[in-house]
Each structure stands twice: as C-alpha cells, then as structure tokens.
Write a protein that holds these residues in place. Structure first.
Motif, PDB file in Angstrom:
ATOM      1  N   VAL A  79      -3.790  -5.116  -5.881  1.00  0.00           N
ATOM      2  CA  VAL A  79      -4.415  -4.153  -4.988  1.00  0.00           C
ATOM      3  C   VAL A  79      -3.298  -3.476  -4.192  1.00  0.00           C
ATOM      4  O   VAL A  79      -2.277  -4.100  -3.889  1.00  0.00           O
ATOM      5  CB  VAL A  79      -5.449  -4.820  -4.067  1.00  0.00           C
ATOM      6  CG1 VAL A  79      -4.804  -5.829  -3.137  1.00  0.00           C
ATOM      7  CG2 VAL A  79      -6.235  -3.792  -3.290  1.00  0.00           C
ATOM      8  N   TYR A  80      -3.505  -2.207  -3.895  1.00  0.00           N
ATOM      9  CA  TYR A  80      -2.485  -1.414  -3.237  1.00  0.00           C
ATOM     10  C   TYR A  80      -3.016  -0.818  -1.929  1.00  0.00           C
ATOM     11  O   TYR A  80      -4.212  -0.602  -1.765  1.00  0.00           O
ATOM     12  CB  TYR A  80      -2.036  -0.255  -4.136  1.00  0.00           C
ATOM     13  CG  TYR A  80      -1.526  -0.688  -5.480  1.00  0.00           C
ATOM     14  CD1 TYR A  80      -2.352  -0.674  -6.603  1.00  0.00           C
ATOM     15  CD2 TYR A  80      -0.212  -1.122  -5.635  1.00  0.00           C
ATOM     16  CE1 TYR A  80      -1.881  -1.063  -7.841  1.00  0.00           C
ATOM     17  CE2 TYR A  80       0.264  -1.517  -6.876  1.00  0.00           C
ATOM     18  CZ  TYR A  80      -0.569  -1.492  -7.969  1.00  0.00           C
ATOM     19  OH  TYR A  80      -0.100  -1.892  -9.198  1.00  0.00           O
ATOM     20  N   LEU A  81      -2.085  -0.527  -1.048  1.00  0.00           N
ATOM     21  CA  LEU A  81      -2.412   0.246   0.146  1.00  0.00           C
ATOM     22  C   LEU A  81      -1.326   1.313   0.299  1.00  0.00           C
ATOM     23  O   LEU A  81      -0.191   0.991   0.651  1.00  0.00           O
ATOM     24  CB  LEU A  81      -2.470  -0.636   1.393  1.00  0.00           C
ATOM     25  CG  LEU A  81      -2.932   0.092   2.664  1.00  0.00           C
ATOM     26  CD1 LEU A  81      -4.412   0.484   2.544  1.00  0.00           C
ATOM     27  CD2 LEU A  81      -2.716  -0.782   3.901  1.00  0.00           C
ATOM     28  N   GLN A  82      -1.693   2.541  -0.021  1.00  0.00           N
ATOM     29  CA  GLN A  82      -0.788   3.667   0.170  1.00  0.00           C
ATOM     30  C   GLN A  82      -0.935   4.158   1.596  1.00  0.00           C
ATOM     31  O   GLN A  82      -2.040   4.523   2.013  1.00  0.00           O
ATOM     32  CB  GLN A  82      -1.123   4.785  -0.819  1.00  0.00           C
ATOM     33  CG  GLN A  82      -0.269   6.023  -0.657  1.00  0.00           C
ATOM     34  CD  GLN A  82       1.189   5.798  -0.996  1.00  0.00           C
ATOM     35  OE1 GLN A  82       1.502   5.174  -2.002  1.00  0.00           O
ATOM     36  NE2 GLN A  82       2.089   6.303  -0.156  1.00  0.00           N
ATOM     37  N   MET A  83       0.178   4.171   2.322  1.00  0.00           N
ATOM     38  CA  MET A  83       0.152   4.548   3.736  1.00  0.00           C
ATOM     39  C   MET A  83       1.009   5.790   3.939  1.00  0.00           C
ATOM     40  O   MET A  83       2.222   5.745   3.711  1.00  0.00           O
ATOM     41  CB  MET A  83       0.670   3.394   4.598  1.00  0.00           C
ATOM     42  CG  MET A  83      -0.067   2.079   4.352  1.00  0.00           C
ATOM     43  SD  MET A  83       0.434   0.775   5.494  1.00  0.00           S
ATOM     44  CE  MET A  83       2.140   0.552   5.021  1.00  0.00           C
ATOM     45  N   ASN A  84       0.384   6.863   4.334  1.00  0.00           N
ATOM     46  CA  ASN A  84       1.067   8.121   4.588  1.00  0.00           C
ATOM     47  C   ASN A  84       0.966   8.497   6.056  1.00  0.00           C
ATOM     48  O   ASN A  84       0.135   7.957   6.790  1.00  0.00           O
ATOM     49  CB  ASN A  84       0.460   9.239   3.734  1.00  0.00           C
ATOM     50  CG  ASN A  84       0.579   8.986   2.248  1.00  0.00           C
ATOM     51  OD1 ASN A  84       1.537   8.368   1.780  1.00  0.00           O
ATOM     52  ND2 ASN A  84      -0.397   9.471   1.489  1.00  0.00           N
ATOM     53  N   SER A  85       1.801   9.413   6.461  1.00  0.00           N
ATOM     54  CA  SER A  85       1.795   9.908   7.860  1.00  0.00           C
ATOM     55  C   SER A  85       1.796   8.741   8.854  1.00  0.00           C
ATOM     56  O   SER A  85       0.996   8.703   9.801  1.00  0.00           O
ATOM     57  CB  SER A  85       0.574  10.804   8.095  1.00  0.00           C
ATOM     58  OG  SER A  85       0.573  11.903   7.207  1.00  0.00           O
ATOM     59  N   LEU A  86       2.683   7.814   8.622  1.00  0.00           N
ATOM     60  CA  LEU A  86       2.712   6.609   9.448  1.00  0.00           C
ATOM     61  C   LEU A  86       3.068   6.923  10.885  1.00  0.00           C
ATOM     62  O   LEU A  86       3.861   7.841  11.174  1.00  0.00           O
ATOM     63  CB  LEU A  86       3.698   5.602   8.860  1.00  0.00           C
ATOM     64  CG  LEU A  86       3.143   4.845   7.641  1.00  0.00           C
ATOM     65  CD1 LEU A  86       4.274   4.234   6.828  1.00  0.00           C
ATOM     66  CD2 LEU A  86       2.157   3.787   8.073  1.00  0.00           C
ATOM     67  N   LYS A  87       2.475   6.136  11.781  1.00  0.00           N
ATOM     68  CA  LYS A  87       2.671   6.292  13.215  1.00  0.00           C
ATOM     69  C   LYS A  87       3.236   4.990  13.786  1.00  0.00           C
ATOM     70  O   LYS A  87       3.014   3.915  13.211  1.00  0.00           O
ATOM     71  CB  LYS A  87       1.337   6.593  13.893  1.00  0.00           C
ATOM     72  CG  LYS A  87       0.609   7.809  13.355  1.00  0.00           C
ATOM     73  CD  LYS A  87      -0.751   7.948  14.002  1.00  0.00           C
ATOM     74  CE  LYS A  87      -1.507   9.150  13.458  1.00  0.00           C
ATOM     75  NZ  LYS A  87      -2.851   9.300  14.079  1.00  0.00           N
TER      76      LYS A  87
END
Length: 125
Positions: A79-87
């Motif tokens: 399972v994956y978690l793509q994380m964009n625009s991280l804060k």
C-alpha cells in the motif's frame, strides 16, 4: 499474523513530495482494509487515509484531502501514500495498519489489528 514494514520517509522541504510504501506479509493482504495514520510529538495518533480491499473506496482526513493519495497493489502486497504539497504540520511518524473486520470505522485506529513500526516524515519550512 500480518507483518507490515513502512519505508519512504525522510526530510523534505515544504511544498515537496514523498511516497511512503508499506509492504505486507502473512495473512491475505488482498482481503484487508489498509490505513495510514500519523503521530506528531506530544499529540495523539491521527487518521490520515484508508483504502478498502479492492481499492475502490478511499477516505482522507480533511487536513490532507487533495494533497495525499492512498493506493494499493494487491499483486505485490503493498500500500502506498503519495504525499504532495507537504507542509511543516505534516511532520510526524507515519504508520500503516491493517484490519480484517468489517465492523467499526476504518478511520478509527482502534479498529486496526496490525501495525507497522512507523517511518519518520519531517517537513522543513
């Protein structure tokens, strides 16, 4: 029994991206609901995202909706978690988890049976 191993965490600047992976072994992965949770220092573990056994249904915390994407590859038990625009407020230890019961909310960490060891995500400002 299910063994879960997360990878992909690290240090990234605000606005950057990371992809977390969670490799599963043991009990039939394709029949599980998978979730990602996170825990920042001094805070309770909180729900991030969940995906059902087929990948057809996903839910996200409001704080990550539109920025994070959960997906799964049942052929490879991952399972994956793509994380964009991280804060910077995304900084936490991220855990993947598996559940096999249909009862209870998949957004509640107490309904999950198996947990990985966690991977650190640090977002600098």
């Amino acid at each position: 029994q299910v063994q879960l191993v997360e990878s992909g965490g690290g240090l990234v600047q605000a606005g950057g991206s990371l992809r977390l992976s969670c490799a599963a072994s043991g009990r039939t992965f394709s029949s599980s609901t998978m979730g990602w949770f996170r825990q920042a220092p001094g805070k309770e573990r909180e729900f991030v995202a969940t995906i059902n056994w087929s990948g057809s249904t996903t839910y996200y915390a409001d704080s990550v909706k539109g920025r994070f994407t959960i997906s799964r590859d049942n052929a490879n038990n991952t399972v994956y978690l793509q994380m964009n625009s991280l804060k910077p407020e995304d900084t936490a230890v991220y855990y993947c988890a598996a559940r096999f019961s249909p009862y209870g909310s998949s957004r509640s960490y107490s309904t999950y049976d198996y947990w990985g060891q966690g991977t650190q995500v640090t977002v600098s400002s």
